[in-house]
Scaffold this active site. Structure first.
Site, mmCIF file in Angstrom:
data_model
loop_
_atom_site.group_PDB
_atom_site.id
_atom_site.type_symbol
_atom_site.label_atom_id
_atom_site.label_comp_id
_atom_site.label_asym_id
_atom_site.label_seq_id
_atom_site.Cartn_x
_atom_site.Cartn_y
_atom_site.Cartn_z
ATOM 1 N N GLU A 1 -1.513 -6.926 7.510
ATOM 2 C CA GLU A 1 -0.151 -6.725 8.018
ATOM 3 C C GLU A 1 0.098 -7.658 9.209
ATOM 4 O O GLU A 1 -0.851 -8.133 9.849
ATOM 5 C CB GLU A 1 0.004 -5.248 8.442
ATOM 6 C CG GLU A 1 1.366 -4.857 8.997
ATOM 7 C CD GLU A 1 2.537 -5.166 8.054
ATOM 8 O OE1 GLU A 1 2.765 -6.366 7.761
ATOM 9 O OE2 GLU A 1 3.233 -4.221 7.641
ATOM 10 N N HIS B 1 0.849 -5.569 2.535
ATOM 11 C CA HIS B 1 1.625 -4.803 3.524
ATOM 12 C C HIS B 1 3.096 -5.218 3.558
ATOM 13 O O HIS B 1 3.450 -6.328 3.134
ATOM 14 C CB HIS B 1 0.993 -5.029 4.897
ATOM 15 C CG HIS B 1 -0.454 -4.687 4.905
ATOM 16 N ND1 HIS B 1 -0.932 -3.462 5.302
ATOM 17 C CD2 HIS B 1 -1.540 -5.408 4.504
ATOM 18 C CE1 HIS B 1 -2.245 -3.438 5.155
ATOM 19 N NE2 HIS B 1 -2.648 -4.608 4.678
ATOM 20 N N HIS C 1 0.835 -1.216 0.000
ATOM 21 C CA HIS C 1 0.000 0.000 0.000
ATOM 22 C C HIS C 1 0.870 1.267 0.000
ATOM 23 O O HIS C 1 2.010 1.270 0.491
ATOM 24 C CB HIS C 1 -0.897 0.002 1.242
ATOM 25 C CG HIS C 1 -0.117 0.022 2.533
ATOM 26 N ND1 HIS C 1 0.387 1.175 3.072
ATOM 27 C CD2 HIS C 1 0.269 -0.981 3.340
ATOM 28 C CE1 HIS C 1 1.038 0.895 4.170
ATOM 29 N NE2 HIS C 1 1.000 -0.414 4.369
ATOM 30 N N ARG D 1 -5.855 0.846 4.095
ATOM 31 C CA ARG D 1 -4.716 1.396 3.329
ATOM 32 C C ARG D 1 -4.395 0.510 2.132
ATOM 33 O O ARG D 1 -3.992 1.004 1.074
ATOM 34 C CB ARG D 1 -3.499 1.630 4.233
ATOM 35 C CG ARG D 1 -2.975 0.411 5.006
ATOM 36 C CD ARG D 1 -2.028 0.884 6.092
ATOM 37 N NE ARG D 1 -1.293 -0.170 6.801
ATOM 38 C CZ ARG D 1 -1.742 -0.853 7.851
ATOM 39 N NH1 ARG D 1 -2.969 -0.631 8.292
ATOM 40 N NH2 ARG D 1 -0.976 -1.744 8.459
HETATM 41 O O1 LIG Z 1 2.833 -2.016 10.580
HETATM 42 C C1 LIG Z 1 3.685 -1.129 10.459
HETATM 43 O O2 LIG Z 1 3.984 -0.348 11.364
HETATM 44 C C2 LIG Z 1 4.425 -0.942 9.152
HETATM 45 O O3 LIG Z 1 3.551 -0.820 8.113
HETATM 46 C C3 LIG Z 1 5.387 -2.043 8.889
HETATM 47 O O4 LIG Z 1 6.213 -2.138 9.958
HETATM 48 P P1 LIG Z 1 7.788 -2.128 9.777
HETATM 49 O O5 LIG Z 1 8.164 -0.701 9.469
HETATM 50 O O6 LIG Z 1 8.324 -2.594 11.070
HETATM 51 O O7 LIG Z 1 8.090 -3.052 8.651
#
Ligand SMILES: O=C(O)[C@H](O)COP(=O)(O)O
Length: 229
Positions: free
Chosen positions: A87, A182, A9, A60
């Protein structure tokens, strides 16, 4: 030849604020909308016609899919949503600033959770309001399978399971599939598709709004893959 396009996204409001998001349903920022439009332009430029689009349950990713398909003039495409593409659930880190978490727990543990394979973040209690069972979106899902905090390994189990449940057969039939998801749910899928070891997956980053194309033979072996431009 089955074709699979993966797109993370566009940037969300919490990406810009550097806050752990996970299953928190934060919408795209203006910059993320532009990234989704750009991804749609890229599909158009490469004359890629999507047969089926898959998205997570999070807005998102959903909005990225919608904007991308609209820009590519393919709004008619059959679009399916599933929570298993969500995610990684970031447990108690959800809603917390990434820099503050890093400073409070130290670099090693932070990186083990964030980029490692089997270390989960601190898990939510069942009564925590961030438990997905309190969100009407998941009311049809058995609460016992909803996560309260996941390692990448946990995320991988559900994402790869959904890939075989719903997507693999379509690729074997030479369909062109788009997945809007994600950073970490796509890292989990990429590790599976490209046979990346649990150690090397630490180095894999997935950028927002950048479509990546995989081409498969009928036995789901990857023939080639590259970033679309
Ligand atoms: O869920 C989140 O905060 C981000 O989209 C992905 O996390 P990361 O920056 O730890 O990969």
């Amino acid at each position: 030849m089955g074709k699979l396009i993966l797109v993370r996204h566009g940037k969300s409001e919490w990406n810009l604020k550097n806050i752990f998001t996970g299953w928190t349903d934060i919408d795209l920022a203006a910059e993320g909308i532009e990234e989704a439009k750009n991804a749609g332009e890229i599909l158009k430029r490469n004359t890629i016609e999507i047969d089926i689009c898959f998205s997570s349950y999070l807005k998102r990713a959903i909005r990225t899919a919608w904007i991308l398909l609209e820009t590519a003039e393919q709004m008619h495409v059959d679009t399916r949503y599933h929570w298993k593409l969500n995610e990684r659930h970031y447990g108690d880190w959800q809603g917390k600033n990434k820099e503050e978490v890093r400073n409070s727990i130290g670099e090693d543990y932070f990186l083990n959770v964030r980029r490692g394979y089997d270390t989960p973040p601190p898990i939510l209690s069942k009564e925590d309001e961030r438990n997905p069972k309190f969100d009407p979106k998941y009311s049809r899902v058995n609460p016992s399978v909803l996560p309260l905090g996941e390692s990448l390994k946990d995320t991988s189990k559900r994402v790869v399971n959904y890939f075989f449940e719903a997507i693999a057969a379509q690729l074997a039939k030479d369909r062109t599939i788009l997945i809007s998801a994600h950073g970490n749910s796509l890292r989990a899928l990429i590790a599976h598709l490209e046979h990346i070891s649990t150690l090397d997956i630490e180095k894999v980053e997935v950028n927002t709004g950048v479509p990546h194309l995989y081409e498969f033979d009928g036995n789901l072996n990857i023939l080639n893959h590259h970033r679309l431009k």
